[in-house]
Design a protein around this motif. Structure first.
Motif, PDB file in Angstrom:
ATOM      1  N   ILE A   3       9.195  14.903  -2.310  1.00 27.04           N
ATOM      2  CA  ILE A   3       8.101  15.724  -2.809  1.00 27.04           C
ATOM      3  C   ILE A   3       8.673  16.857  -3.655  1.00 27.04           C
ATOM      4  N   ILE A  39       8.508   9.181  -5.269  1.00 24.39           N
ATOM      5  CA  ILE A  39       8.550  10.582  -5.660  1.00 24.39           C
ATOM      6  C   ILE A  39       7.113  11.048  -5.833  1.00 24.39           C
ATOM      7  N   TYR A  40       6.721  12.041  -5.044  1.00 23.27           N
ATOM      8  CA  TYR A  40       5.363  12.572  -5.122  1.00 23.27           C
ATOM      9  C   TYR A  40       5.396  13.910  -5.837  1.00 23.27           C
ATOM     10  N   MET A  76      -6.630   4.789  -1.335  1.00 26.53           N
ATOM     11  CA  MET A  76      -5.443   3.973  -1.195  1.00 26.53           C
ATOM     12  C   MET A  76      -4.870   3.689  -2.572  1.00 26.53           C
ATOM     13  N   LYS A 136       1.128   5.230   0.907  1.00 21.80           N
ATOM     14  CA  LYS A 136       0.520   6.310   1.690  1.00 21.80           C
ATOM     15  C   LYS A 136       0.383   7.569   0.850  1.00 21.80           C
ATOM     16  N   THR A 137      -0.796   8.184   0.925  1.00 24.19           N
ATOM     17  CA  THR A 137      -0.976   9.482   0.276  1.00 24.19           C
ATOM     18  C   THR A 137      -1.739  10.413   1.204  1.00 24.19           C
ATOM     19  N   GLU A 138      -1.796  11.658   0.812  1.00 24.47           N
ATOM     20  CA  GLU A 138      -2.554  12.625   1.614  1.00 24.47           C
ATOM     21  C   GLU A 138      -4.031  12.602   1.262  1.00 24.47           C
ATOM     22  N   LYS A 139      -4.368  11.941   0.198  1.00 23.22           N
ATOM     23  CA  LYS A 139      -5.750  11.835  -0.222  1.00 23.22           C
ATOM     24  C   LYS A 139      -6.405  10.635   0.461  1.00 23.22           C
ATOM     25  N   LYS A 198       0.839  -1.180   0.000  1.00 24.38           N
ATOM     26  CA  LYS A 198       0.000   0.000   0.000  1.00 24.38           C
ATOM     27  C   LYS A 198       0.884   1.243   0.000  1.00 24.38           C
ATOM     28  N   SER A 241       4.007  17.412  -6.461  1.00 25.43           N
ATOM     29  CA  SER A 241       3.211  18.223  -5.550  1.00 25.43           C
ATOM     30  C   SER A 241       2.039  18.914  -6.231  1.00 25.43           C
ATOM     31  N   GLN A 286       9.784   9.932   1.204  1.00 24.90           N
ATOM     32  CA  GLN A 286       8.804  10.584   0.351  1.00 24.90           C
ATOM     33  C   GLN A 286       9.496  11.812  -0.203  1.00 24.90           C
TER      34      GLN A 286
END
Lengths: 144, 144
Positions: free
Chosen positions: B133, B91-92, B79, B73-76, B71, B94, B131
């Motif tokens: 960003i 790499i997220y 899943m 993890k995200t801020e939304k 899984k 932004s 993470q």
DNA sequence: TTCTCAAAGGATAATTATTATCCTTTAAAA
DNA sequence: TTTTAAAGGATAATAATTATCCTTTGAGAA
């Protein structure tokens, strides 16, 4: 954190100062373990029984947009919030929902130096967060 | 990834081999950008129109429990899933929902060495994920 | 101090992702 | 082939979050 300080933070961002926002900000600061919206609702209910849940969510969103707080990523489907916005990392306990802050400037420097040297193609790094996953060890072996 | 390889992965974990599981595993491997359960549902619907959404969730959970996938993890509040379980980072972007894998053994070694030296009190580190960003930069300036 | 009004809050409904239920089907070992 | 626990399908239920819409209020202007 004093009332004046919180007021200052809000006005600095051009946000109206309301009792709800004051209470919610205070709650996040006071509550450890990166509270959920529900934790916060419950906490403020003691002194402000008529702040609605919707308001809590709205205020948390506004705060996050204005970098007064930040959202914490988890594998679960509840959002958690962090009053600390300075550069830091998170320690995730792998067998509970405990999440601790981890501050380490030496590590930050190390990472900064590393990514200054080792570029990621076509990508501009803005922030680096570590998720340190593991287990807390109780030193209870001497106890029975 | 071949059918035989997927079958192997499933039996290795003592999981029954079913058409649904095969299709879902294939989908995660094929879909880039760390798909959601819905992305996967949609994708497999083309060839397997009768796999239900509930099954997709169930299978993803079983896979994650068995470390066949992980899984993300995200801020939304959705899943996302990753077919790659080897040690790597994310790499997220932004300003979009793009999430890329980032492999870097030099970095892994650096972190391992660092945390071997710098202990976190009462804590046993099991895994460290970065993470990263930032923003992808399009080199489209020469185009109009 | 009072007035004004956009911004904020309250109550409630709606949405969305996810999980549970329960009956049917099936993989795989005997 | 038979057996059966595990897996899947359809559907309902849940839980967190978001939207709606009307009321209230903070804070600048008069």
């Amino acid at each position: 954190m004093s009332t004046e300080e919180i007021t200052g933070k809000l006005t600095e961002k051009g946000l109206k100062v309301t009792p709800q926002r004051m209470a919610i900000y205070e709650a996040i600061v006071k509550l450890k373990n990166h509270p959920t919206a529900e934790n916060i609702s419950e906490y403020i209910r003691k002194n402000h029984p008529n702040i609605s849940v919707g308001t809590v969510y709205k205020v948390l969103d506004v705060f996050a947009e204005n970098r007064l707080i930040q959202k914490v990523k988890t594998e679960k489907d509840v959002m958690r919030y962090d009053a600390i916005v300075e550069n830091h990392h998170h320690i995730y306990c792998s067998d509970s929902d405990r999440i601790e802050d981890y501050f380490d400037n030496e590590l930050n420097d190390l990472l900064e130096t590393y990514f200054k040297k080792k570029k990621i193609p076509d990508f501009k790094v803005e922030d680096i967060k570590l998720q340190i996953i593991g287990k807390y060890i109780q030193n209870n072996e001497t106890l029975t």
